[in-house]
Design a protein around this motif. Sequence first.
Motif, short mmCIF file in Angstrom:
data_model
loop_
_atom_site.label_atom_id
_atom_site.label_comp_id
_atom_site.label_asym_id
_atom_site.label_seq_id
_atom_site.Cartn_x
_atom_site.Cartn_y
_atom_site.Cartn_z
N GLY A 99 0.82 -1.21 0.00
CA GLY A 99 0.00 0.00 0.00
C GLY A 99 0.85 1.25 0.00
N ASN A 100 0.26 2.35 -0.44
CA ASN A 100 0.98 3.63 -0.40
C ASN A 100 0.56 4.40 0.86
OD1 ASN A 100 -1.50 4.82 -0.90
ND2 ASN A 100 -1.06 5.31 -3.04
N ASP A 103 -3.23 4.48 1.44
CA ASP A 103 -3.74 3.19 1.95
C ASP A 103 -3.47 3.08 3.44
OD1 ASP A 103 -4.54 1.47 -0.44
OD2 ASP A 103 -2.53 2.03 -1.05
N LYS A 188 -9.54 7.13 -3.89
CA LYS A 188 -9.14 7.18 -5.30
C LYS A 188 -7.63 7.38 -5.44
CE LYS A 188 -9.95 12.00 -6.61
NZ LYS A 188 -10.98 12.97 -6.72
N TYR A 189 -6.94 7.77 -4.37
CA TYR A 189 -5.49 7.92 -4.40
C TYR A 189 -4.77 6.70 -3.83
CZ TYR A 189 -6.88 12.73 -5.22
OH TYR A 189 -7.45 13.85 -5.74
N ALA A 190 -5.55 5.70 -3.39
CA ALA A 190 -4.97 4.51 -2.77
C ALA A 190 -4.73 3.44 -3.83
CB ALA A 190 -5.92 4.00 -1.69
N LYS A 191 -4.02 2.38 -3.44
CA LYS A 191 -3.70 1.31 -4.38
C LYS A 191 -4.43 0.01 -4.07
CE LYS A 191 0.77 0.63 -5.28
NZ LYS A 191 2.17 0.43 -4.85
N LEU A 192 -4.68 -0.23 -2.80
CA LEU A 192 -5.22 -1.53 -2.39
C LEU A 192 -6.74 -1.50 -2.29
CD1 LEU A 192 -2.64 -2.43 0.44
CD2 LEU A 192 -2.57 -3.07 -1.98
N ASP A 423 5.68 7.13 2.55
CA ASP A 423 6.04 5.84 1.93
C ASP A 423 7.29 5.96 1.06
OD1 ASP A 423 5.36 6.75 -0.66
OD2 ASP A 423 3.31 6.01 -0.52
N TRP A 425 7.72 5.75 -2.01
CA TRP A 425 7.60 6.42 -3.32
C TRP A 425 7.62 7.94 -3.20
CZ3 TRP A 425 4.15 2.32 -2.01
CH2 TRP A 425 4.51 1.09 -2.58
N ASN A 427 5.40 9.68 -1.25
CA ASN A 427 4.06 10.17 -0.91
C ASN A 427 3.97 10.42 0.59
OD1 ASN A 427 3.08 9.65 -3.62
ND2 ASN A 427 3.05 7.49 -3.05
#
Length: 609
Positions: A99-100, A103, A188-192, A423, A425, A427
Amino acid sequence: MVKQYKQPAGINHGAEERSHQNCFSTFPLQSKSMKYPSVFLFVLAATLVLETGCNEPAKIVLNPYEYTAQKRVTGFRGAVVSAHPLASKVGLMILQQGGNAIDAAIATQLALAVVYPGAGNIGGGGFMVAHLRDTGALAIDFREKAAAAATRDMYLDEQGDPVPRLSRMGHLSAGVPGTVAGLFASLKYAKLPFAQLIQPAIDLAEKGFVLTAAEAGSLNHTQEAFNQYNTSPTAFVNRAGWKAGDTLVQMELSETLKRIRDKGKEGFYEGETARQIVAEMNKGNGIISLNDLKNYEAVERKPKEFDYKGFRIISMPLPSSGGIILEQCLKMIENRDIEKMGFLSPRSVQLMTEVERRAFADRAVYMGDEDFVKVPVKTLTGEAYLKERMADFIPGKAGSSASVGAGNIIPESEETTHLSVADQWGNMAAVTTTLNDSYGSKTVVSGAGFLLNNEMDDFSIKPGVPNMYGAVGNQANAIEPGKRMLSSMTPTLVLHNSEPYLVLGTPGGTTIPTSVFQTLVDMIDFGLSPADAVNAPKFHHQWLPDELYIEKDFPPGIADSLKAMGYTLTQRNSIGRTEVIKIGKTKSGKGYIFEAVADKRGDDSAEAY
Ligand code: DON
């Protein structure tokens, strides 16, 4: 003599104001261990390897019956800091699962709603400020709203006087909750998948977790109010009294969380949960209707962004006053060489006190929900205006709130908890949410198992009448149907050379923006480490009352100097619980190093890997 801060009768300001919160101050700063019986031991998460600052791998197991809180930890792939060890671990697990930061923020917030019922919530509201590597800064407003049936004078009697406790306790004090809408707006900005993010919270509610001494004491302290403002039994009351190590199971809450998992936002704002909320309203003169719930929307807003000494500050805009107050305070000191005055010196504390006084005077007069009132934000944060505001500042002499007042504006044309996540990345997410007071209205939605906020008290219920934090307001923050009450919450991010640098925020009512202000100045101007800045004694001025609040460990010598300048000092047990992540680049310049710091003032805990 320094006066003692007296909490208003019947009001518990949250952990930082509780006398029993000291049970935790004896734990060592770096690491504290709380051992509990593990009869029903279950393990929610896999073991993982933690890369510490010394590169020594350490195992972390998320076990709700035996857990460890950490006050400071470093890592290379991500970090989470929140008010509860289990919630921070849930956030870390989600990062581990790919997750980012968003998440992890969603999962941590949901876990807090279970393990930290005094402030973590689904029945309250709050704000998220995030900065994403690919799309930049964003702010999500999920502040509660006044119900459609709300009226300006709804908390006044026939003589026009406030009815004691009406805006602070029970059903009528609740605004339409925003948290669940906020979670889905950020999804909408999450990955999981959402189901993965909410499952740890469901498990914690269903299988239970052991209480810390602070949480047990706090629930006991609130037992009488729970009995008074609920007609059905609640999971939070244990007649024999809670103690550290007892297990809190919340079956009704787990069912509500499952409905949210299975039906999404509608699982809360429509159907069974919505019907349960309205049925609860009907038991206690509450006014939130099915339509209020169905119509509630979280709003994405433009973050409050500005530069301070080469750092890019990103914070929350209205309906929080936090970002504006932070900008005003930092800009009023920017050209005054505060670093030469020294950390916690009489001169630097006086300067910071005087800018806080001026910012809070403006808050009282001008600020409210911009969807309803025109707020002269550009002027309030303009260079010329802020220079003029400081024209009557006299170094070494206390200002006076009677003479300072709010600035002259020429019309323009025109109980809380914070979590920080970063995270690998690049973020970052800062989320502050609240029920307002500790355990909000004290009313639990019968059958649904969650507490309702008492956020209506953050409106100005009558011009000049202070709210529970002593803040006054006027027309700009008067009650109107569908309007959001003014907040002080200040989730904040900092970029340096366009790279992630800091994630921070705190609870604490009106002390929130001043604590964030001081933490930033302590790090940026005085060069303090995140841990020293977080744990440094805080002070606070909010224009009215004209008093300078100091924390109990504020140095007595500096307090004497401030008294000699003419300040009235009032001592408070503690101010805020600030959670900071400081982010740097690795030597190769390709990765990040995260230093995560949790405030010493509570059960707060930091995780990183
Ligand atoms: O929104 C606000 O400003 C307040 N309702 C925050 C309350 C708070 O921080 C309580 N925690 N200590």
